[in-house]
Design an enzyme around this catalytic site. Structure first.
Site, PDB file in Angstrom:
ATOM      1  N   TRP A 187       0.942  -1.016  -0.046  1.00  0.00           N
ATOM      2  CA  TRP A 187      -0.083   0.046   0.036  1.00  0.00           C
ATOM      3  C   TRP A 187       0.953   1.329  -0.063  1.00  0.00           C
ATOM      4  CZ3 TRP A 187      -0.592   3.485   4.427  1.00  0.00           C
ATOM      5  CH2 TRP A 187      -1.726   4.611   3.961  1.00  0.00           C
ATOM      6  N   TRP A 465     -15.099   3.427  -7.480  1.00  0.00           N
ATOM      7  CA  TRP A 465     -15.550   2.053  -6.974  1.00  0.00           C
ATOM      8  C   TRP A 465     -14.465   1.398  -6.077  1.00  0.00           C
ATOM      9  CZ3 TRP A 465     -19.868  -1.250  -8.402  1.00  0.00           C
ATOM     10  CH2 TRP A 465     -19.998  -2.566  -7.572  1.00  0.00           C
ATOM     11  N   ASP A 466     -14.493   1.557  -4.816  1.00  0.00           N
ATOM     12  CA  ASP A 466     -13.102   1.339  -3.968  1.00  0.00           C
ATOM     13  C   ASP A 466     -13.542  -0.058  -3.233  1.00  0.00           C
ATOM     14  OD1 ASP A 466     -10.946   1.815  -2.594  1.00  0.00           O
ATOM     15  OD2 ASP A 466     -11.739   3.906  -1.537  1.00  0.00           O
ATOM     16  N   MET A 467     -12.427  -0.608  -2.750  1.00  0.00           N
ATOM     17  CA  MET A 467     -12.337  -1.905  -2.201  1.00  0.00           C
ATOM     18  C   MET A 467     -11.233  -1.830  -1.172  1.00  0.00           C
ATOM     19  SD  MET A 467     -11.278  -4.894  -1.708  1.00  0.00           S
ATOM     20  CE  MET A 467      -9.919  -5.266  -2.922  1.00  0.00           C
ATOM     21  N   CYS A 514     -10.802   0.923  -7.580  1.00  0.00           N
ATOM     22  CA  CYS A 514      -9.763   1.526  -6.640  1.00  0.00           C
ATOM     23  C   CYS A 514      -9.588   0.562  -5.461  1.00  0.00           C
ATOM     24  CB  CYS A 514     -10.252   2.862  -5.956  1.00  0.00           C
ATOM     25  SG  CYS A 514      -9.084   3.372  -4.690  1.00  0.00           S
ATOM     26  N   ASP A 536      -2.602   5.462  -3.167  1.00  0.00           N
ATOM     27  CA  ASP A 536      -2.985   6.234  -2.166  1.00  0.00           C
ATOM     28  C   ASP A 536      -1.710   7.261  -1.951  1.00  0.00           C
ATOM     29  OD1 ASP A 536      -5.488   5.625  -1.966  1.00  0.00           O
ATOM     30  OD2 ASP A 536      -5.411   4.553  -0.054  1.00  0.00           O
TER      31      ASP A 536
HETATM   32  C1  DGJ Z   1      -9.185   4.505  -0.318  1.00  0.00           C
HETATM   33  C2  DGJ Z   1      -8.941   5.073  -1.257  1.00  0.00           C
HETATM   34  O1  DGJ Z   1      -7.600   4.632  -2.109  1.00  0.00           O
HETATM   35  C3  DGJ Z   1      -8.945   6.511  -1.036  1.00  0.00           C
HETATM   36  O2  DGJ Z   1      -8.600   7.134  -2.454  1.00  0.00           O
HETATM   37  C4  DGJ Z   1     -10.280   6.898  -0.433  1.00  0.00           C
HETATM   38  O3  DGJ Z   1     -11.189   6.962  -1.495  1.00  0.00           O
HETATM   39  C5  DGJ Z   1     -10.306   6.408   0.571  1.00  0.00           C
HETATM   40  N1  DGJ Z   1     -10.410   4.879   0.288  1.00  0.00           N
HETATM   41  C6  DGJ Z   1     -11.841   6.505   1.300  1.00  0.00           C
HETATM   42  O4  DGJ Z   1     -12.150   5.845   2.415  1.00  0.00           O
END
Ligand code: DGJ
Length: 716
Positions: A187, A465-467, A514, A536
């Protein structure tokens, strides 16, 4: 492009744009003979590539090796039969050569738009004892130097079999004089380049996390030790899949190399009933005789034009501002509107509302699953906010994390068994959340309905669309005990089904994937979502390596890159706004900060960046990328984007630390037409393509640390 079959020798010669791939049937087994630069199809091939019929199976270079009958290397597949045995023997039955490329049932894959673009070979093998048929699929492309492979298991026996390993592609290369090349990280440190010699034993990269992962991208290349960015032979495998995978290079006792990729056999099995079939994900194989750069450009073109889908595929992507690093969870409608207003004044085209707009989500401990607007923050609702943003002249985009549920949510209180879990065991939380069980139809239906409700009532043109966590306690309340080891893969199939429905229903929405940044930056997700939030980590200097590494496989149009505030939130580094801009403009451009806090002078710089990017974005997003200087090798980084007709090019140059007492820097360009004369924008100087590539451009003196500059060339 052509697939030739020489009947007397049972030899198959697959020709893609500039690549040949040859195998033949020996004693019923498909035996690998050649993968490399394109060969003429000639009778002499079958004489040259004749193979001793009595060869011991452990020495045979194979296409899809089995287990249990004397090949002691890793097999491509393995099944357990009801009688407890694990031995199968696949023997050639028949084959079919057709124009075009069939879609893969339920899985993302490279596609064609007309049957003239590709040819496909389906090679049918059979294990007569169990009644298992295994069909090897190969497609070659007229316009791309690539071959795709996948495998379909069809069971026509009497009793069920259990598949415990099912790779997508395997090639036995003749020797082992290779280095493995892959992308590793974590990460905020994604896609760092790794390169090391292979030797006896197995070099393996994999994911066991239930996502393709930040740690090891689902891609591996083998290259000759003298290979560099521009020269040398590269053999690469990239997997169109977003879950657990393995990529392996096994050097055997005879010095040959088994190179393979596919679903990870770790914690995997799949029960196949008589009459059922199982389709593996697709592997993309690219050979480049023109170094790493040649391989990347082939993958870029293929993925940009025949993996990514939808109306945004060929469109310029909007310049956005996202409020995550500006506000985190702490915002209200007025704050959002003020950022959007500042964005409109600066020429930005899209506002993206990130995490925190729903449920009671004031931090990351709650509300995932309750996709209902938080009226405390947005009393007049989402549609009202979106309309206000639209009136300012920006499109409106929204963040969601649909695959997750917070234990503190109405959804979880209503349906505690809707998450992945093992009955009676602890449910391990990460970021205070659990993973919804997407293997279940009702869970997918809930997500489809609740998201559709938002996407139809709010004027949205973009979805992030996050995960944000990996899988633990992988089990499903829906499936019987004997099918629990199927769940990680069933989850991915469920996710793909959901995405197919949503992207089909909302073609006007640009989806960006994402996973805490680049935790699922893979070809599988790109089939549904044309771009990805790369990391991030938004620090410009960190991003040089991350974006350079990501570009090894993925096209620039897919690489999200934003300017953020200083000191940077991840590493606290202070870099000039111009450098942050040049790094972010080298990708799919945007801002991720509070625009209202810029000084007037900074606003002028931002205006210039936005207007420059509007002029160069088709070149950056659709042009060919040539990497010029490698951030993993030194203090400088540089790359050039060249239009397909070579009439325009844009160079970005970055220097990390100031250097005392060195001679001036010269940068040799690539990808230009040596015959063309180019005008340097701004200076009006005219230079020839050959001199720019052989002698190079002189880089002006740049003061201080973390500096950058760019050069824009147009054909005279
Ligand atoms: C992780 C994403 O990578 C960030 O850009 C952001 O959207 C956060 N989650 C939000 O919780």
């Amino acid at each position: 492009m052509n697939i030739h079959y020489v009947k007397e020798k049972e030899l198959f010669h697959l020709q893609a744009l500039n690549t040949s791939y040859i195998f033949r049937i020996v004693n019923g087994y498909p035996v690998h003979l050649y993968w490399g630069s394109k060969l003429q199809h000639d009778d002499s091939l079958s004489r040259l590539m004749d193979y001793p019929q009595q060869s011991w199976i452990d020495r045979l270079p194979q296409e899809y090796p089995q287990y249990g009958s004397g090949d002691f290397r890793h097999p491509s597949y393995q099944v357990q039969l009801e009688d407890g045995s694990r031995v199968t023997e696949l023997v050639y039955q028949s084959h079919r050569i057709t124009n075009g490329k069939p879609r893969l049932q339920g899985l993302p894959a490279v596609y064609t738009e007309s049957d003239e673009e590709a040819q496909t070979l389906e090679l049918e093998l059979k294990d007569p004892y169990s009644g298992l048929n295994v069909i090897l699929l190969y497609s070659v492309f007229r316009d791309h130097n690539a071959i795709t492979r996948s495998v379909r298991f069809e069971h026509s026996g009497e009793s069920p079999v259990r598949i415990v390993r099912a790779l997508s592609a395997s090639v036995d290369l003749f020797d082992s004089d290779y280095e493995a090349f892959y992308l590793a990280g974590a990460w905020t440190r994604e896609c760092h380049i790794q390169r090391r010699a292979i030797g006896p034993g197995t070099t393996r990269i994999e994911s066991r996390r239930g996502a393709s992962s930040h740690q090891l991208n689902p891609f591996m290349a083998l290259m000759r030790p003298n290979t560099n960015e521009d020269h040398g032979e590269v053999y690469s495998l990239s997997l169109v899949y977003s879950g657990n995978y393995t990529a392996e290079a096994e050097v055997d006792q005879y010095g040959s190399t088994r190179f393979s990729i596919g679903l990870n056999d770790f914690d995997f099995s799949w029960k196949l009933e008589p009459g059922e079939s199982f389709q593996t994900p697709e592997a993309v194989m690219v050979f480049s005789g023109e170094g790493i750069g040649g391989m990347s450009r082939t993958l870029h073109r293929l993925y940009r034009t025949r993996l990514v889908r939808g109306s945004y595929r060929d469109r310029e992507r909007p310049i956005l501002v996202n409020n995550w690093e500006a506000t985190y969870f702490n915002f209200d409608a007025e704050k959002i509107e003020s950022i959007a207003k500042a964005g409109a004044e600066l020429g930005i085209e899209l506002f993206v509302l990130d995490d925190g707009w729903f449920g009671k989500r004031n931090d990351d401990t709650t509300s995932l699953g309750d996709w209902v607007v938080d009226k405390n923050k947005l009393p007049k609702g989402l549609s009202d906010l979106a309309e206000r943003v639209k009136r300012l002249g920006l499109e409106f985009g929204l963040w969601v994390e649909p695959e997750m549920v917070s234990p503190d949510s109405d959804l979880y209180r209503r349906n505690p068994d809707w998450c992945l879990h093992v009955e009676g065991r602890r449910r391990t939380e990460a970021r205070t959340q659990l993973v919804l069980d997407l293997s279940r139809q009702e869970v997918r239906d809930y997500l489809f309905e609740s998201l559709s409700e938002i996407f139809t009532t709010v004027p949205i043109t973009y979805v992030k669309w996050d995960m944000n966590r990996n899988m633990t306690e992988i089990g499903s309340a829906e499936y019987p005990a004997e099918r629990q080891a199927e769940i990680a893969h069933r989850y991915m199939l469920g996710l793909y089904e959901l995405l197919e429905r949503l992207t089909g229903r909302f073609p006007q929405i640009l989806f960006e994937s994402c996973a805490s940044g680049g935790g699922r930056f893979d070809p599988g997700m790109l089939y549904y979502m044309p771009q990805t939030w790369t990391s991030d980590n938004t620090d410009a200097i960190e991003r040089l390596k991350i974006q350079y590494g990501t570009s090894i496989v993925y096209p620039v149009s897919t690489i999200g890159a934003h300017i953020s505030a200083v000191p940077n939130h991840q590493v606290e580094r202070i870099t000039p706004l111009t450098t942050r801009g040049d790094v972010a403009m080298s990708g799919n451009f945007g801002y991720e900060l509070d625009l209202t806090r810029f000084t007037d002078e900074e606003k002028e710089t931002v205006k210039e960046q936005v207007s420059l990017y509007k002029n160069i974005r088709s070149l950056v997003q659709q042009g060919d990328l040539y990497r010029l200087k490698d951030p993993f090798q030194g203090n400088e980084t540089a790359w050039i984007f060249v239009s397909e007709d070579q009439a325009e090019a844009l160079v970005f140059y970055f220097r990390v630390l100031a250097e005392p007492n060195v001679s001036h820097k010269r940068l040799r360009l690539k990808g230009l037409n040596p015959e063309y004369r180019y005008v340097m924008q701004d200076s009006e100087e005219v230079l020839t393509g050959d001199s720019l590539m052989s002698f190079g451009l002189t880089v002006p003196r740049l003061p201080g640390d973390f500096t950058s500059t760019w050069f824009w060339l147009k054909r005279k």
